[in-house]
Write an enzyme that holds these catalytic residues in place. Structure first.
Site, PDB file in Angstrom:
ATOM      1  N   ASP A 136      -1.689  -1.513   3.494  1.00  0.00           N
ATOM      2  CA  ASP A 136      -0.907  -2.309   3.655  1.00  0.00           C
ATOM      3  C   ASP A 136       0.603  -1.560   3.627  1.00  0.00           C
ATOM      4  O   ASP A 136       0.667  -0.528   2.603  1.00  0.00           O
ATOM      5  CB  ASP A 136      -0.560  -3.196   2.143  1.00  0.00           C
ATOM      6  CG  ASP A 136       0.472  -4.280   2.398  1.00  0.00           C
ATOM      7  OD1 ASP A 136       0.740  -4.652   3.482  1.00  0.00           O
ATOM      8  OD2 ASP A 136       0.897  -4.875   1.494  1.00  0.00           O
ATOM      9  N   HIS A 143      13.324  -6.228   3.115  1.00  0.00           N
ATOM     10  CA  HIS A 143      12.593  -6.313   1.716  1.00  0.00           C
ATOM     11  C   HIS A 143      12.639  -4.912   1.080  1.00  0.00           C
ATOM     12  O   HIS A 143      12.870  -4.879  -0.271  1.00  0.00           O
ATOM     13  CB  HIS A 143      11.049  -6.692   2.019  1.00  0.00           C
ATOM     14  CG  HIS A 143      10.346  -6.516   0.906  1.00  0.00           C
ATOM     15  ND1 HIS A 143      10.227  -7.536  -0.069  1.00  0.00           N
ATOM     16  CD2 HIS A 143       9.447  -5.798   0.456  1.00  0.00           C
ATOM     17  CE1 HIS A 143       9.339  -7.312  -1.044  1.00  0.00           C
ATOM     18  NE2 HIS A 143       8.972  -6.018  -0.729  1.00  0.00           N
ATOM     19  N   GLU A 212       4.031 -12.518  -0.923  1.00  0.00           N
ATOM     20  CA  GLU A 212       4.537 -11.643  -0.006  1.00  0.00           C
ATOM     21  C   GLU A 212       4.232 -12.064   1.612  1.00  0.00           C
ATOM     22  O   GLU A 212       3.017 -12.069   1.975  1.00  0.00           O
ATOM     23  CB  GLU A 212       4.157  -9.972   0.023  1.00  0.00           C
ATOM     24  CG  GLU A 212       4.723  -9.538  -1.084  1.00  0.00           C
ATOM     25  CD  GLU A 212       4.613  -8.040  -1.384  1.00  0.00           C
ATOM     26  OE1 GLU A 212       5.213  -7.387  -2.178  1.00  0.00           O
ATOM     27  OE2 GLU A 212       3.777  -7.380  -0.667  1.00  0.00           O
ATOM     28  N   GLU A 214       3.835 -11.655   5.480  1.00  0.00           N
ATOM     29  CA  GLU A 214       3.217 -10.319   6.082  1.00  0.00           C
ATOM     30  C   GLU A 214       2.757 -10.886   7.432  1.00  0.00           C
ATOM     31  O   GLU A 214       2.371 -11.902   7.436  1.00  0.00           O
ATOM     32  CB  GLU A 214       2.555  -9.318   5.269  1.00  0.00           C
ATOM     33  CG  GLU A 214       3.305  -8.894   4.073  1.00  0.00           C
ATOM     34  CD  GLU A 214       2.443  -7.616   3.674  1.00  0.00           C
ATOM     35  OE1 GLU A 214       1.766  -6.857   4.382  1.00  0.00           O
ATOM     36  OE2 GLU A 214       2.444  -7.419   2.132  1.00  0.00           O
ATOM     37  N   ASP A 246       0.167 -11.142   0.782  1.00  0.00           N
ATOM     38  CA  ASP A 246      -0.294 -10.289  -0.171  1.00  0.00           C
ATOM     39  C   ASP A 246       0.347 -10.684  -1.311  1.00  0.00           C
ATOM     40  O   ASP A 246       1.392 -10.296  -1.903  1.00  0.00           O
ATOM     41  CB  ASP A 246       0.383  -9.022   0.169  1.00  0.00           C
ATOM     42  CG  ASP A 246      -0.048  -7.853  -0.532  1.00  0.00           C
ATOM     43  OD1 ASP A 246      -1.119  -7.648  -1.187  1.00  0.00           O
ATOM     44  OD2 ASP A 246       0.411  -6.868  -0.693  1.00  0.00           O
ATOM     45  N   ARG A 250       3.796  -9.474 -10.252  1.00  0.00           N
ATOM     46  CA  ARG A 250       5.044  -8.284 -10.413  1.00  0.00           C
ATOM     47  C   ARG A 250       4.926  -7.647 -11.840  1.00  0.00           C
ATOM     48  O   ARG A 250       5.347  -6.382 -12.022  1.00  0.00           O
ATOM     49  CB  ARG A 250       6.216  -8.854 -10.201  1.00  0.00           C
ATOM     50  CG  ARG A 250       6.396  -9.580  -8.858  1.00  0.00           C
ATOM     51  CD  ARG A 250       6.301  -8.498  -7.599  1.00  0.00           C
ATOM     52  NE  ARG A 250       6.394  -9.167  -6.439  1.00  0.00           N
ATOM     53  CZ  ARG A 250       6.511  -8.564  -5.186  1.00  0.00           C
ATOM     54  NH1 ARG A 250       5.823  -7.417  -5.246  1.00  0.00           N
ATOM     55  NH2 ARG A 250       6.614  -9.256  -4.267  1.00  0.00           N
ATOM     56  N   GLN A 253       2.037  -5.063 -11.680  1.00  0.00           N
ATOM     57  CA  GLN A 253       2.383  -4.221 -11.241  1.00  0.00           C
ATOM     58  C   GLN A 253       3.389  -3.143 -11.443  1.00  0.00           C
ATOM     59  O   GLN A 253       3.437  -1.979 -11.457  1.00  0.00           O
ATOM     60  CB  GLN A 253       2.837  -4.926  -9.474  1.00  0.00           C
ATOM     61  CG  GLN A 253       3.354  -3.651  -8.552  1.00  0.00           C
ATOM     62  CD  GLN A 253       3.862  -4.351  -7.377  1.00  0.00           C
ATOM     63  OE1 GLN A 253       4.146  -5.827  -7.583  1.00  0.00           O
ATOM     64  NE2 GLN A 253       4.515  -3.558  -6.400  1.00  0.00           N
ATOM     65  N   LYS A 266      -1.994  -5.978  -7.157  1.00  0.00           N
ATOM     66  CA  LYS A 266      -2.417  -6.448  -5.808  1.00  0.00           C
ATOM     67  C   LYS A 266      -3.696  -6.721  -5.638  1.00  0.00           C
ATOM     68  O   LYS A 266      -3.816  -7.647  -4.512  1.00  0.00           O
ATOM     69  CB  LYS A 266      -1.799  -5.311  -4.988  1.00  0.00           C
ATOM     70  CG  LYS A 266      -0.418  -4.849  -5.036  1.00  0.00           C
ATOM     71  CD  LYS A 266       0.561  -5.870  -4.057  1.00  0.00           C
ATOM     72  CE  LYS A 266       1.809  -5.391  -3.984  1.00  0.00           C
ATOM     73  NZ  LYS A 266       2.610  -6.436  -3.175  1.00  0.00           N
ATOM     74  N   THR A 270      -5.711 -11.198  -1.294  1.00  0.00           N
ATOM     75  CA  THR A 270      -4.923 -11.477  -0.010  1.00  0.00           C
ATOM     76  C   THR A 270      -5.382 -12.621   0.843  1.00  0.00           C
ATOM     77  O   THR A 270      -6.682 -12.316   1.351  1.00  0.00           O
ATOM     78  CB  THR A 270      -4.878 -10.091   0.596  1.00  0.00           C
ATOM     79  OG1 THR A 270      -4.576  -8.895  -0.142  1.00  0.00           O
ATOM     80  CG2 THR A 270      -4.135  -9.921   2.015  1.00  0.00           C
ATOM     81  N   GLU A 377      12.805 -11.483  -4.477  1.00  0.00           N
ATOM     82  CA  GLU A 377      13.794 -11.429  -3.792  1.00  0.00           C
ATOM     83  C   GLU A 377      14.772 -12.807  -3.828  1.00  0.00           C
ATOM     84  O   GLU A 377      16.013 -12.791  -4.239  1.00  0.00           O
ATOM     85  CB  GLU A 377      13.884 -11.150  -2.541  1.00  0.00           C
ATOM     86  CG  GLU A 377      13.162  -9.818  -2.112  1.00  0.00           C
ATOM     87  CD  GLU A 377      13.044  -9.575  -0.609  1.00  0.00           C
ATOM     88  OE1 GLU A 377      13.734  -9.208   0.212  1.00  0.00           O
ATOM     89  OE2 GLU A 377      11.459  -9.904  -0.312  1.00  0.00           O
TER      90      GLU A 377
END
Length: 431
Positions: A136, A143, A212, A214, A246, A250, A253, A266, A270, A377
């Site tokens: 990844d 971002h 996420e 992607e 993904d 948080r 992480q 993570k 996925t 975000e």
């Protein structure tokens, strides 16, 4: 682009004749996973099509590859390379065109048409590739800047290496799942109060579960251990593209990622969309990415400006009550690094990329708030509510929430898209 004789192909379908994405299906009549393409609301069963008596004459590029569409993954087909992918796609487009040059194969062949042309509602989708490795990247410029500014301030939002090389990390291929697979909320070490000293973690379900948005890229032809892929040849190592979510915890992480990067925050899941859009199908939608003001090392210099795609991307969040809200609309053009650059950098030291390896772009966000590809975000680090339909709000995902990624480009009647990339959050299982 020509029209098709296939019924019920809506002008707004992402699976027009201009697309022809490949995937792996099973059906009640044939429960063994095998290859197909999507056209409108139907699939063309390529295993059934390959039973046609003159198949080798129709598809001469596959003459020495009997049974390739009977395989449970697309790996063997992908490994044949881009020239073969292009030839096979063009032949299928001709077979499905209203003015096909070979009506006897399918259009006027009622018996084969009944076996090979199936409703998408009557098939089950599977992972399209056997994925050996997953990397990844972090190529979504807006971002990277927004998240960096949240945690380090705008002056040091981007690390010094960011514009010099495509930053990436190795993910977990074993937890990549196809669209529609439920996602269990992960359990991990988290800090209930990140400001407290000394730091004291607790083991609990993630409270800051995120998405996420992607784009994923599948490798077709490999390189050998100790060799690198030249930037000028990197396009020829790409099979096609999928949407990729993904999923990110948080809070897990944040506690674990220093000093070695993401791990349990993570690796739990996925999700990818089931149809692989071939590289050639996206060629008409090339555009310029984010301008990189840093002089590039020679091995990263593509020598062309239009090195990314302008795909309209969208994220919808559905609550457990079934109410849906589009929380993000953006474009895949907001990348500062292209996939050929990622491939060239990945293999620079001699790392062998294998057929079926998956590369993620990193979260794709645009410059405005409505273009942010993650809840981190959109909620400004969990500080602000994201308004949903029916006066509901979110900062991060709740159990029962469903997230749907979509991506499409092209005008009505000639749309090239991926279909839905869907995952629903299930309650955590405590150890």
């Amino acid at each position: 682009m020509a029209s098709t004789w296939v019924p019920d192909v809506s002008p707004d379908s992402p699976f027009s004749l201009a697309n022809i994405p490949f995937g792996i299906i099973s059906s009640q009549a044939d429960p063994a996973p095998h290859a197909a393409i999507a056209i409108g609301s139907h699939v063309l069963d390529l295993k059934a099509l390959s039973a046609y008596a003159a198949f080798d004459k129709v598809f001469p590029a596959l003459k020495n590859h009997a049974g390739i569409f009977s395989k449970a993954t697309l790996n063997e087909f992908a490994a044949l390379g881009r020239r073969v992918h292009r030839e096979v796609r063009r032949t299928i487009q001709d077979l499905l065109a209203a003015e096909t040059s070979r009506p006897e194969v399918l259009k006027d062949n009622a018996a084969l048409r009944e076996k090979a042309l199936l409703s998408q509602q009557n098939v089950k989708m599977h992972l399209p590739m056997s994925i050996g490795d997953y990397t990844d990247f972090y190529a979504g410029f807006h971002h990277a800047y927004a998240v960096g500014a949240l945690f380090r301030g705008p002056q040091t939002a981007l690390q010094p290496n960011y514009t010099h090389l495509p930053v990436g990390y190795h993910g977990r291929s074993s937890s990549i799942v196809v669209s529609g697979t439920p996602i269990k909320r992960p359990v991990g070490q988290i800090l209930i109060d990140p400001t407290a000293e000394p730091k004291q973690p607790t083991t609990a379900p993630s409270r800051r579960l995120d998405i996420e948005l992607e784009l994923g890229c599948f490798i077709s032809t490999p390189n050998e251990l100790g060799s690198s892929i030249n930037i000028k040849d990197a396009e020829d190592h790409i099979f096609g593209y999928v949407l990729l979510n993904d999923w990110s915890a948080r809070d897990i992480q944040m506690w674990e990622y220093i000093p070695l990067g993401p791990f349990n925050g993570k690796n739990f899941a996925t999700t990818i969309s089931p149809w692989v859009v071939l590289a050639d199908a996206l060629e008409p939608f090339r555009t310029r990415g984010i301008d990189n003001w840093t002089p590039l090392q020679a091995y990263l210099n593509e020598g062309k400006e239009e090195n990314v795609f302008d795909i309209e991307l969208q994220v919808e969040l559905q609550t457990p009550q079934g109410d849906g809200t589009t929380i993000c609309t953006t474009s895949s053009k907001y990348l500062i690094w292209s996939f050929p650059q990622m491939i060239a950098h990945h293999s620079l030291g001699g790392c062998p990329l294998k057929t079926g390896d998956l590369l993620g772009s990193g979260t794709i966000s645009g410059p405005s708030m409505r273009e942010k590809g993650s809840l981190l975000e959109l909620s400004e680090g969990g500080k602000k509510d994201i308004m949903l339909y029916g006066m509901d709000v979110r900062r991060f995902l709740k159990d029962g929430d469903t997230v749907i990624l979509r991506g499409v480009c092209g005008k009505p009647g000639e749309r090239v898209g991926f279909g839905d990339c869907v995952g629903r959050i299930l309650q955590a299982t405590l150890p």
